[in-house]
Design a protein around this motif. Structure first.
Motif, PDB file in Angstrom:
ATOM      1  N   ILE A  85      -6.642   7.662  -0.337  1.00 26.19           N
ATOM      2  CA  ILE A  85      -6.743   6.539   0.597  1.00 26.19           C
ATOM      3  C   ILE A  85      -8.162   5.978   0.597  1.00 26.19           C
ATOM      4  CG2 ILE A  85      -6.631   5.903   3.042  1.00 26.19           C
ATOM      5  CD1 ILE A  85      -4.430   8.095   3.309  1.00 26.19           C
ATOM      6  N   LEU A 118       0.830  -1.202   0.000  1.00 26.68           N
ATOM      7  CA  LEU A 118       0.000   0.000   0.000  1.00 26.68           C
ATOM      8  C   LEU A 118       0.868   1.258   0.000  1.00 26.68           C
ATOM      9  CD1 LEU A 118      -2.789   1.319   0.143  1.00 26.68           C
ATOM     10  CD2 LEU A 118      -2.676   1.109   2.639  1.00 26.68           C
ATOM     11  N   ALA A 172      -5.690  -0.101   4.652  1.00 21.82           N
ATOM     12  CA  ALA A 172      -6.027   1.315   4.473  1.00 21.82           C
ATOM     13  C   ALA A 172      -7.042   1.756   5.526  1.00 21.82           C
ATOM     14  CB  ALA A 172      -6.570   1.555   3.065  1.00 21.82           C
ATOM     15  N   ALA A 198      -9.585   2.151   0.064  1.00 20.62           N
ATOM     16  CA  ALA A 198     -10.393   1.505   1.104  1.00 20.62           C
ATOM     17  C   ALA A 198     -11.760   1.098   0.573  1.00 20.62           C
ATOM     18  CB  ALA A 198     -10.541   2.446   2.298  1.00 20.62           C
TER      19      ALA A 198
END
Length: 463
Positions: A360, A293, A430, A364
């Motif tokens: 982000i 990530l 995340a 997610a």
């Protein structure tokens, strides 16, 4: 951290055609491990492709374990390790290794201090003798201590005090992100603490943390395991074990309330931001997904943050990322994933954070498509394998993994951990780690901007 160049960092990027690309063949390093009777762990990686060897001695002590009221002591001690012993006076260590065609260096990190050398294999025994000699004892004298105190203070002046931004993205950020002293103090050290270090402090630190049972010796290159183990026994086997003191409990959970700090910088020309999130524990199921990530979001020009903040919205001038002072794999206590960016004076920290949050949130919510995920994994695998190509780096990585993970063979498991990361894994990490509550932010602005806030342009950005 002695800033002598020890080698070129090899970098590369393998490109995959898409989601259907086959899993790449894994390069498996030979790894042999043996513990001597005095507790020294020896790791040998045999490779006869060149008549060269790399050596790394890693001690399980770093900034996190240095004495209270002695900030920067672990780093100071690293310098003292190059100042001679009763048998090999100051200068002998460097002259023997460089005279044999080799190079050497050392560095201090939160969880370890490492000493590395590389040379033709003919110099292997002299290098091992030198390392064993300074493991036994040092030349403890006030002149050397005073000299190295001054050297470290000058290093801090050059790298922190007289530099714009002053390394705030790895020095200051720790002080706000962590709660425990072991994790949040200034590992570079205050001048007062450095000056107050005594010869008794030096003797005690060597006695407590520099015994063979608190160390790992790794040898990579033109040597067999049998040869490496025999030489380790010859030069290190008679050094008595010296049990280290009990380790404090420096574990910390994730933060539950975000922190935001504004700082002034007299040397900076443009503002900068550091946003840091606490990382998963070393060895947990979330470590590899967090590494992937981090690369997806901030790993180079193709990353989401670069494309979104620098190219797309034109808010930032650059985006860089770091994992504490090490890597995504080389830590054994609380550490941070930190994003550092210079931003335009007509933008704002709020705009940058909002843009990061947006990227982000996309991961997610939606995960990552197969082609992008394969590209990022391949990038990480290329970096991992390139970092093992030179014998010096290979020995150092093996020694660190043995010291931190307790098993140097993890070197051959990490590629598989990267390959196994799924889109769902990225969504989970995340949501778990890259949250407002777990984030610490420092907004570092030029002093002139803070002195004349009314004159600062209104925040703007391209959306």
């Amino acid at each position: 951290m002695r800033f002598r160049r020890v080698g070129l960092l090899l970098a590369g990027l393998f490109v995959v055609a898409g989601a259907t690309a086959a899993t790449p063949d894994q390069w498996k390093l030979p790894v042999a491990v043996k513990k001597l009777d005095n507790g020294l762990t020896v790791v040998v990686s045999e490779d006869h492709s060149a008549p060269v060897v790399g050596i790394s001695v890693v001690y399980r002590v770093g900034m996190r374990l240095e004495p209270r009221n002695r900030t920067g002591f672990a780093h100071l001690f690293e310098h003292l390790m190059f100042q001679g012993t009763p048998q090999a006076k100051k200068g002998v260590f460097d002259s023997v290794i460089t005279g044999g065609g080799g190079r050497n260096n050392g560095s201090t990190r939160p969880d370890f201090t490492n000493y590395i050398e590389t040379a033709p294999v003919s110099a292997l025994e002299p290098m091992l003798w030198l390392e064993a000699d300074r493991m036994k004892t040092l030349d403890f004298n006030p002149a050397t201590l005073k000299n190295q105190q001054d050297v470290v203070k000058e290093e801090i002046r050059n790298n922190v005090k007289n530099q714009p931004y002053g390394a705030f993205y790895w020095l200051d950020i720790n002080q706000y992100a962590f709660q425990k002293w072991e994790n949040n103090h200034d590992g570079y050290g205050s001048f007062e603490d450095l000056e107050n270090a005594s010869l008794d402090d030096v003797r005690g630190f060597h006695r407590d943390f520099y015994g063979p049972n608190n160390a790992v010796l790794a040898i990579a290159g033109d040597v067999t395991p049998a040869q490496g183990f025999a030489l380790a026994q010859k030069y290190f086997g008679d050094i008595p074990a010296r049990p280290p003191p009990p380790r404090p409990d420096y574990a910390e959970g994730l933060n539950t309330q975000g922190k935001r700090i504004e700082q002034s910088d007299a040397l900076a020309q443009v503002p900068a931001i550091a946003a840091a999130w606490k990382m998963p524990e070393r060895g947990s199921r979330d470590q590899a997904p967090m590494a992937v990530l981090g690369a997806l979001l901030a790993g180079g020009d193709a990353s989401r943050f670069y494309q979104g903040l620098v190219k797309g919205r034109e808010l930032a001038l650059n985006v860089e990322s770091l994992y504490g002072l090490t890597s995504a794999w080389e830590y054994d206590g609380p550490t941070l994933f930190t994003v550092f960016a210079l931003y335009k004076p007509n933008a704002s920290a709020d705009a940058l954070l909002a843009a990061m949050d947006e990227e982000i949130a996309k991961v997610a919510r939606d995960g990552v498509d197969d082609t992008t995920l394969a590209r990022v994994k391949t990038q990480l695998l290329a970096e991992w394998y390139n970092g093992l190509e030179m014998f010096l780096d290979r020995a150092d990585t093996l020694a660190k993994l043995q010291a931190l993970w307790g098993d140097a063979r993890v070197v051959n498991a990490i590629p598989g951990k990267i390959q196994d990361v799924s889109s769902a894994d990225l969504q989970r990490v995340a949501r778990t780690y890259l949250t407002d509550a777990n984030r610490t932010v420092i907004d570092r602005k030029p002093a002139a901007m803070l002195q004349s806030p009314a004159a600062a342009p209104a925040p703007a950005g391209k959306h």
